[in-house]
Design a protein around this motif. Structure first.
Motif, PDB file in Angstrom:
ATOM      1  N   ALA A 296       0.832  -1.206   0.000  1.00 24.40           N
ATOM      2  CA  ALA A 296       0.000   0.000   0.000  1.00 24.40           C
ATOM      3  C   ALA A 296       0.865   1.255   0.000  1.00 24.40           C
ATOM      4  O   ALA A 296       0.613   2.195  -0.771  1.00 24.40           O
ATOM      5  CB  ALA A 296      -0.936  -0.001   1.204  1.00 24.40           C
TER       6      ALA A 296
ATOM      7  N   THR B  79       2.580   1.719  -3.402  1.00 26.96           N
ATOM      8  CA  THR B  79       1.632   2.141  -4.437  1.00 26.96           C
ATOM      9  C   THR B  79       1.360   3.643  -4.326  1.00 26.96           C
ATOM     10  O   THR B  79       1.384   4.356  -5.337  1.00 26.96           O
ATOM     11  CB  THR B  79       0.314   1.359  -4.323  1.00 26.96           C
ATOM     12  OG1 THR B  79       0.578  -0.029  -4.511  1.00 26.96           O
ATOM     13  CG2 THR B  79      -0.702   1.816  -5.346  1.00 26.96           C
ATOM     14  N   ILE B  80       1.133   4.116  -3.117  1.00 29.79           N
ATOM     15  CA  ILE B  80       0.895   5.553  -2.914  1.00 29.79           C
ATOM     16  C   ILE B  80       2.142   6.351  -3.280  1.00 29.79           C
ATOM     17  O   ILE B  80       2.063   7.372  -3.970  1.00 29.79           O
ATOM     18  CB  ILE B  80       0.449   5.812  -1.462  1.00 29.79           C
ATOM     19  CG1 ILE B  80      -0.939   5.216  -1.235  1.00 29.79           C
ATOM     20  CG2 ILE B  80       0.463   7.300  -1.146  1.00 29.79           C
ATOM     21  CD1 ILE B  80      -1.386   5.224   0.209  1.00 29.79           C
TER      22      ILE B  80
ATOM     23  N   ALA C   5      -2.037   3.882  -9.658  1.00 22.62           N
ATOM     24  CA  ALA C   5      -2.903   3.720  -8.482  1.00 22.62           C
ATOM     25  C   ALA C   5      -3.936   2.619  -8.707  1.00 22.62           C
ATOM     26  O   ALA C   5      -4.196   1.808  -7.813  1.00 22.62           O
ATOM     27  CB  ALA C   5      -3.590   5.036  -8.150  1.00 22.62           C
TER      28      ALA C   5
ATOM     29  N   LEU D  30      -4.353  -0.897  -6.734  1.00 25.01           N
ATOM     30  CA  LEU D  30      -5.620  -1.275  -6.102  1.00 25.01           C
ATOM     31  C   LEU D  30      -6.039  -2.678  -6.523  1.00 25.01           C
ATOM     32  O   LEU D  30      -6.407  -3.514  -5.682  1.00 25.01           O
ATOM     33  CB  LEU D  30      -6.708  -0.264  -6.476  1.00 25.01           C
ATOM     34  CG  LEU D  30      -8.107  -0.522  -5.934  1.00 25.01           C
ATOM     35  CD1 LEU D  30      -8.123  -0.352  -4.424  1.00 25.01           C
ATOM     36  CD2 LEU D  30      -9.093   0.417  -6.586  1.00 25.01           C
TER      37      LEU D  30
ATOM     38  N   LEU E 131      -6.120   2.032  -0.132  1.00 24.21           N
ATOM     39  CA  LEU E 131      -5.856   2.338  -1.542  1.00 24.21           C
ATOM     40  C   LEU E 131      -7.111   2.742  -2.307  1.00 24.21           C
ATOM     41  O   LEU E 131      -7.020   3.509  -3.271  1.00 24.21           O
ATOM     42  CB  LEU E 131      -5.204   1.133  -2.231  1.00 24.21           C
ATOM     43  CG  LEU E 131      -3.766   0.850  -1.838  1.00 24.21           C
ATOM     44  CD1 LEU E 131      -3.260  -0.402  -2.529  1.00 24.21           C
ATOM     45  CD2 LEU E 131      -2.882   2.039  -2.156  1.00 24.21           C
TER      46      LEU E 131
ATOM     47  N   THR F  35      -7.049   6.002  -4.616  1.00 24.19           N
ATOM     48  CA  THR F  35      -7.202   5.881  -6.069  1.00 24.19           C
ATOM     49  C   THR F  35      -8.368   6.724  -6.561  1.00 24.19           C
ATOM     50  O   THR F  35      -8.256   7.427  -7.576  1.00 24.19           O
ATOM     51  CB  THR F  35      -7.409   4.399  -6.454  1.00 24.19           C
ATOM     52  OG1 THR F  35      -6.301   3.650  -5.979  1.00 24.19           O
ATOM     53  CG2 THR F  35      -7.543   4.232  -7.952  1.00 24.19           C
TER      54      THR F  35
END
Length: 160
Positions: free
Chosen positions: A59, A62-63, A110, A114, A141, A145
């Motif tokens: 997570a 990804t961010i 993003a 997810l 997420l 997103t």
């Protein structure tokens, strides 16, 4: 006095072979499972800890990658300049190409994160592993997103 058959310990009952195998206690099999670490509680605890760390890392990365891609696109657009910055309409996103790239490329990162998190959660659930941290990461997420896609998506549709 008559008693029920299930209360009579001397009564022999024929059970199907499959059921008899399930009811038989095999101490050797139990010790074998705990020796190789498959069902040992410490092994399960370690797998749960690893699952938590993996979900948090997934997570957070990804961010981070989404924001990094957005920042790199904004800096590149600002450095290259373009008709929108020359006209004084914009400061950071200076061309129509970057108006499309800025929302779509980080948004794709993003969205891929997810979907990857959802698949990771499903995989952990199917393998009877600790899936709850992955669901929590999914709930982090999902709004991120949606915020990116709705916050910057109008730029791709309407422009500045």
């Amino acid at each position: 006095m008559h008693s029920h058959p299930e209360n009579d310990p001397h009564l022999k009952v024929e059970l199907p072979e499959e059921l008899q195998k399930e009811l038989d206690f095999d101490a050797g099999r139990l010790s074998q499972l705990t020796e190789d670490g498959e069902d040992h509680p410490l092994y399960q605890l370690e797998r749960h800890r690893q699952s938590l760390q993996q979900a948090v890392f997934f997570a957070a990365s990804t961010i981070f990658l989404t924001l990094l891609a957005g920042l790199m696109l904004a800096l590149t657009s600002h450095a290259l300049g373009g008709p929108l910055c020359d006209a004084g309409v914009a400061t950071w996103i200076c061309s129509h190409s970057f108006e499309l790239l800025f929302p779509l490329l980080p948004g794709a990162i993003a969205l891929a994160g997810l979907i990857g998190c959802a698949l990771g959660c499903y995989k952990k659930y199917k393998n009877h592993d600790r899936w709850q941290p992955w669901l929590a990461a999914l709930w982090v997420l999902l709004p991120f997103t949606l915020m990116w896609l709705t916050g910057t998506g109008t730029m791709a549709i309407v422009g500045h």
